[in-house]
Write an enzyme that holds these catalytic residues in place. Structure first.
Site, mmCIF file in Angstrom:
data_model
loop_
_atom_site.group_PDB
_atom_site.id
_atom_site.type_symbol
_atom_site.label_atom_id
_atom_site.label_comp_id
_atom_site.label_asym_id
_atom_site.label_seq_id
_atom_site.Cartn_x
_atom_site.Cartn_y
_atom_site.Cartn_z
ATOM 1 N N ARG A 123 15.514 1.243 -7.502
ATOM 2 C CA ARG A 123 14.683 1.040 -6.326
ATOM 3 C C ARG A 123 15.097 1.876 -5.111
ATOM 4 O O ARG A 123 14.271 2.555 -4.527
ATOM 5 C CB ARG A 123 14.673 -0.447 -5.940
ATOM 6 N N HIS A 160 5.233 0.148 -12.250
ATOM 7 C CA HIS A 160 6.141 -0.380 -11.232
ATOM 8 C C HIS A 160 5.873 -1.868 -11.024
ATOM 9 O O HIS A 160 4.982 -2.250 -10.262
ATOM 10 C CB HIS A 160 5.943 0.387 -9.916
ATOM 11 N N TYR A 172 -8.804 0.817 2.889
ATOM 12 C CA TYR A 172 -9.498 1.652 3.864
ATOM 13 C C TYR A 172 -9.109 3.126 3.783
ATOM 14 O O TYR A 172 -9.744 3.962 4.427
ATOM 15 C CB TYR A 172 -9.219 1.160 5.284
#
Length: 836
Positions: free
Chosen positions: A39, A85, A128
């Site tokens: 990570r 993931h 968006y």
């Protein structure tokens, strides 16, 4: 109510006693390893964390190339989360956003469409925004289908993903990285792509290169938003050991915002510092009285012009001292700690610059070697098939007969292999041929393909057989990436941490400092001292004040062109007066006037401002000169009136009349005048009159003056000046009279005319209100004086735009004619201030 049954042999309860400390230790180590490896830390080879690598790989698999349309970011996040993931969508989107921000990465890897955030605001929601791969990202993912890296299973063993990307450029150094793991963290600064690739290519060519050699190509970080890095010792430490720190500063320039206001203009900020944060901290520091001299902060940033913060400085404060305070009390100076912790063979290590490049170069060599081996195998496989086809086409009728006479495909395969000595792969390929491929042209094409394959196989084998050829290939590919994506350096690197005093724009902006200087300058005084200075009006209409009272002259670098029209010795915090052609006097604060830095050259009074922008003048009114408010001054008008004005001016007004002018009359000159100083008139008809100041009694400001020179019909005063005298009352021996004669009918600038320079002592003194003596004999075609001036020599001449013009070097007789000029002269004045 049912009774509980005792446990049977098939179900036996087992309680296992474990040591809590051992369990906690084991679980913590597993968690720590997962965070470190999966990570938080980037791989030293491709410079990517697992989530970043998975995003780029999945976008490549989705076909989101730069030549395709954008897709919703939410779709990309969903694909990455569902297939590769197994973590939250927020973490995936945050990583995706950072790779699209040009202020976070030196070379963005994702082409974002929509609001991907700013330094002060976060991005819009993934539903968006839209995204696709940036062109540079293709160089990280290219050749994945050619066995260049190992693939590993995903989290549920249903799919595979690359363990590392091929990375055609050193992404870790170019874009930097940051992350917090368990017990360790990484923080790496971005660098310039061209510089890093040049260093990598040098290391490829010279595997034994030293850190000093590499730093010749990579002198320091190159931050996305530019700025200044001051103090390079920390960078050297980081490049040597992997740990260090450096300071970043905003790019600041001192500008004249208006005729009366100076400001600081910020166009670049430290890495990851936003303008809103800077403004907030400045306002807090001003409120807490840590910062002084700032009147306002205005954010003029826009998409077209980029960052622009304007910090207005109060009059009387030293801009360089304000800059130093801003660096101390606001985020305009920030520190960046380098901690090059990265994964090498799955283990976290802290690497210096040279080791980081070595890891990358080794990775890239391995990638190209594997790609070459893969391509060699493909070429050999194709050559094998082509050779089999050539055998079959040569005897195609017999091949067809063998196939037709066979009962089964397997039988046909065995017979072909036996008759023509073909391999099973070749036989199968022949059996799958279409009849349209069996033309006479096929033979020619196959022979050409065979020759091309043999040539390519030889080249690939030569690369694999030669380490040098492999290195040359890798170096050449890196050079191609640099040619395509490299951009000029944005961040300026400075050895010195000092902000130099004196008002130099270059130093104030962080562009100065000697390369070897490590000492800090003495603290700057915040407020401008009441030091002696000169206030200057130039012939081109510029006004300014000097930073000190050092003489200005045309022998030095500061005044190569423009002519002084009026020069006044004063001090920085004084009040002076400006006299206009309409007979008005305006009160001025010297501090309000723009200051000329000591090192600024002065063509056309560079650094000054036009008088019309600084003073409120009526139509047709011009600025005649500067005078003190506490001394008697002399005024001369176009109609020959002289007046010495007593310094009794109103204290509560900023402007007033100092002479009652007659109709159509105007003030020609104004200057301080003592009893023994000579008042000098020169008329258009070449008459010169001078008399002592004692001949004119001082009058109040409302008086109209008295007759100064008797004018002939049609004549007018062209010049009025004051020539200083020594303690004995003798005129200045260095004073000269300069006259320029010409024709009144000629258009201005078309006929240069003639010039004459004469010692002032050649002209005898006459009584006030007389006609004076002749100062210039006209040549043929001349009928008037165009210009005249009397004062401390040597004199200086210039054109209307301030370009220097030559004057005669020899003195002529007072009533002699002039020397013909080759260029027109529009202004005359003193060449220095030291004796004005």
């Amino acid at each position: 109510m049912a009774k509980r049954q005792p446990p049977t042999d098939d179900f036996v309860e087992k309680i296992i006693d474990i040591d809590v400390s051992s369990e906690m230790e084991g679980s913590f180590l597993e968690y720590a390893y997962s965070v470190i490896y999966s990570r938080a830390l980037p791989d030293a080879r491709d410079g990517l964390k697992p989530v970043q690598r998975r995003i780029l790989y999945m976008m490549s698999e989705m076909g989101l190339r730069p030549d395709r349309g954008h897709v919703k970011s939410a779709r990309v996040v969903g694909e990455v989360m569902g297939k590769l993931h197994p973590h939250g969508d927020t973490a995936i989107y945050d990583a995706m956003v950072r790779m699209a921000q040009d202020f976070s990465l030196r070379l963005p890897l994702i082409d974002g469409h929509g609001n991907f955030g700013s330094l002060d605001d976060g991005p819009a929601a993934p539903r968006y925004t839209e995204a696709r791969l940036a062109a540079a990202a293709l160089t990280l993912t290219d050749d994945l289908d050619e066995d260049v890296v190992d693939f590993v299973p995903n989290y549920d063993n249903q799919l595979t993903q690359p363990e590392v990307l091929p990375a055609a450029f050193p992404n870790l150094l170019v874009n930097g990285a940051s992350g917090i793991a368990v017990g360790m963290a990484t923080n790496m600064a971005p660098h310039n792509l061209g510089e890093v690739i040049a260093a990598a290519r040098h290391l490829i060519a010279h595997p034994d290169a030293s850190l000093a050699d590499i730093m010749g190509y990579v002198p320091g970080p190159d931050l996305p938003n530019g700025g200044r890095i001051v103090g390079l010792d920390g960078i050297r430490d980081a490049y040597a050991t992997g740990r260090g720190s450096f300071k970043t500063r905003a790019k600041v320039e001192i500008e004249q915002l208006s005729a009366r206001r100076t400001g600081l203009v910020v166009t670049e900020l430290p890495y990851l510092v936003g303008p809103e944060k800077v403004i907030e901290k400045i306002k807090d520091a001003v409120t807490a009285k840590k910062l002084q001299g700032i009147s306002d902060v205005i954010d003029l940033t826009d998409r077209n012009h980029g960052l622009r913060l304007v910090i207005e400085i109060k009059n009387g404060f030293n801009p360089n001292a304000v800059i130093a305070a801003l660096y101390r009390y606001s985020p305009m100076e920030d520190s960046f700690g380098i901690n090059n912790v990265t994964l090498v063979d799955g283990q976290p290590q802290t690497l210096g610059l040279l080791d980081l490049l070595r890891v990358y170069v080794a990775h890239r060599l391995q990638v190209v070697r594997r790609r070459t081996s893969y391509r060699l195998g493909k070429k050999k496989d194709r050559l094998h098939l082509v050779e089999g086809l050539l055998i079959a086409i040569v005897d195609i009728d017999e091949v067809i007969a063998v196939i037709r006479s066979s009962d089964e495909v397997s039988a046909a395969r065995e017979r072909l292999m036996a008759i023509y000595d073909l391999s099973e792969i070749q036989a199968n390929y022949i059996l799958e041929l279409r009849l349209r491929q069996l033309t006479k042209y096929s033979l020619i094409e196959l022979e050409k393909e065979q020759e091309e394959l043999l040539r390519e196989i030889a080249e690939l084998e030569a690369i694999l057989a030669s380490e040098q050829r492999l290195r040359d290939l890798v170096s050449g590919e890196l050079g191609d990436v640099a040619d395509k994506y490299a951009t000029p350096r944005r961040t300026v690197l400075l050895e010195s941490e000092a902000v130099a005093p004196g008002g130099s724009k270059a130093l104030a902006a962080g562009d100065g400092g000697s390369a070897g200087s490590k000492g800090k300058a003495a603290p700057l005084a915040l407020e401008i001292a009441d030091d002696p200075c000169w206030v200057i009006l130039s012939a081109s209409g510029q006004i300014a004040r000097t930073a000190n009272q050092e003489p200005l002259n045309d022998t030095g670098p500061r005044n190569k062109h423009d002519v002084f029209r009026s020069v006044l010795r004063t001090s920085a915090r004084s009040e002076i007066a400006a006299v206009t052609s309409a007979g008005r006097m305006l009160r001025l604060q010297v501090l309000d006037m723009p200051a000329l830095p000591p090192t600024t050259a002065m063509p056309n009074m560079a650094g000054g401002v036009p008088a019309k922008e600084f003073l409120t003048l009526t139509k047709g009114e011009t600025l005649v000169g500067f005078t003190p408010l506490n001394e008697i001054i002399a005024l001369g008008t176009e109609q020959g009136v002289i007046k010495r004005v007593s310094p009794e001016y109103p204290l509560n007004r900023d402007d007033w009349d100092v002479i009652a002018l007659k109709a159509k009359d105007k003030v020609i000159g104004a200057a301080p005048a003592g009893e023994d100083d000579e008042l000098v008139f020169v008329t258009e008809q070449a008459q010169l009159l001078h008399f002592p100041g004692s001949s004119v009694r001082p009058q109040g400001r409302t008086a109209g003056g008295m007759a100064g020179i008797k004018l002939l019909a049609g004549d007018r005063v062209l010049s009025f000046t004051v020539v200083k005298t020594d303690d004995g009352g003798a005129p200045d021996p260095a004073a000269v009279v300069v006259t320029i004669a010409g024709s009144s009918d000629a258009l201005p600038g078309t006929v240069p005319g003639s010039a004459k320079v004469t010692a002032f002592t050649e002209y005898p003194a006459k009584g006030r209100a007389t006609g004076g003596v002749r100062a210039h004999r006209f040549l043929r075609g001349e009928d008037c004086l165009l210009l005249a001036w009397a004062g401390h020599g040597p004199a200086k001449a210039a054109s209307e735009t301030g370009v220097a013009r030559s004057l005669p070097t020899e003195h002529g007789r007072r009533d002699g004619s002039g020397i013909v000029l080759t260029q027109a002269i529009d202004a005359i004045g003193p060449s220095q201030t030291s004796s004005v």
